[in-house]
Design an enzyme around this catalytic site. Structure first.
Site, PDB file in Angstrom:
ATOM      1  N   ASP A 152       2.850  11.337   9.675  1.00  0.00           N
ATOM      2  CA  ASP A 152       2.871  10.499   8.480  1.00  0.00           C
ATOM      3  C   ASP A 152       3.566   9.189   8.847  1.00  0.00           C
ATOM      4  O   ASP A 152       4.711   9.205   9.306  1.00  0.00           O
ATOM      5  CB  ASP A 152       3.642  11.226   7.368  1.00  0.00           C
ATOM      6  N   ASN A 180       2.523  -2.391   3.939  1.00  0.00           N
ATOM      7  CA  ASN A 180       1.458  -3.059   3.181  1.00  0.00           C
ATOM      8  C   ASN A 180       2.009  -4.171   2.300  1.00  0.00           C
ATOM      9  O   ASN A 180       1.431  -5.257   2.215  1.00  0.00           O
ATOM     10  CB  ASN A 180       0.697  -2.055   2.313  1.00  0.00           C
ATOM     11  N   HIS A 239      -2.548  -5.733   2.919  1.00  0.00           N
ATOM     12  CA  HIS A 239      -3.382  -4.551   3.127  1.00  0.00           C
ATOM     13  C   HIS A 239      -4.293  -4.656   4.348  1.00  0.00           C
ATOM     14  O   HIS A 239      -4.558  -3.653   5.009  1.00  0.00           O
ATOM     15  CB  HIS A 239      -4.192  -4.238   1.862  1.00  0.00           C
ATOM     16  N   ASP A 298      -4.376  -2.020   7.368  1.00  0.00           N
ATOM     17  CA  ASP A 298      -5.533  -1.419   8.057  1.00  0.00           C
ATOM     18  C   ASP A 298      -5.370  -1.530   9.567  1.00  0.00           C
ATOM     19  O   ASP A 298      -5.636  -0.570  10.306  1.00  0.00           O
ATOM     20  CB  ASP A 298      -6.832  -2.107   7.628  1.00  0.00           C
ATOM     21  N   GLU A 343      -2.136   7.436   5.035  1.00  0.00           N
ATOM     22  CA  GLU A 343      -1.457   7.143   6.294  1.00  0.00           C
ATOM     23  C   GLU A 343      -1.082   8.423   7.042  1.00  0.00           C
ATOM     24  O   GLU A 343      -0.189   8.417   7.884  1.00  0.00           O
ATOM     25  CB  GLU A 343      -0.223   6.272   6.060  1.00  0.00           C
TER      26      GLU A 343
END
Length: 183
Positions: A71, A79, A84, A88, A114
């Site tokens: 995780d 983010n 964002h 990515d 994630e």
């Protein structure tokens, strides 16, 4: 007769072109059904299929099998800080680092958001801990390269568990159980 032959050749060429496009489209859809579109690693659904197959093989051969869950730490903050699109890029980076840190026989997938999962065939719990630590350290020492020469570091929390052979559960239930324990 010559005109009909020419027309027939055109029709054959058109059909060949359509068939070629159809095959390319089918290959694209097969890929979409198997891989996570963003990270390029397996998607959750395909991971479950592969994991059940590996589990059946492990049972037959009496081999250990473990799972590692990863995780990404503070991903919402990443983010919020970098945007964002850079989030990515971070997930793509994480997938690359995981893939480069595990064996070819290990199965890496994006489990959701994630979270990533790694199936470790022929691996007991102690060896899985070593593999998870190798992934964690590689990620920690490998900053994400973003635009404008920004290179933030990313860390992750990992958990590992070894499959327990529960006679009362089906293969899917056993895989979900080991994932839950690793998580």
């Amino acid at each position: 007769l010559l005109a009909l032959t020419t027309k027939l050749k055109q029709e054959i060429n058109n059909r060949i072109k359509v068939e070629k496009n159809l095959r390319a489209s089918e290959a694209r859809y097969r890929k979409m059904a198997v891989y996570d579109w963003l990270t390029g690693v397996y998607n959750r659904r395909h991971f479950m299929e592969l994991a059940q197959g590996e589990l059946a093989r492990s049972i037959r051969s009496r081999l250990h099998m473990s799972v590692a869950m990863l995780d990404v730490d503070h991903f919402k903050l990443f983010n919020d800080t970098y945007g964002h699109l850079n989030g990515d890029a971070c997930l793509q980076h994480v997938a690359r680092v995981i893939n480069s840190s595990v064996r070819r026989m290990d199965i890496v997938a994006r489990f959701g958001g994630e979270e990533f999962v790694v199936l470790l065939p022929e691996t007991d719990l102690e060896t899985a801990k070593v593999a998870a630590e190798r992934v964690r350290a590689a990620l920690e020492s490998s900053p994400v390269k973003l635009e404008q020469n920004k290179s933030p570091s990313v860390t992750a929390s990992l958990g590992v568990a070894e499959i327990s052979l529960d006679e009362g559960k089906d293969l899917e239930g056993m895989v979900m159980d080991v994932i839950s324990r690793a998580d």
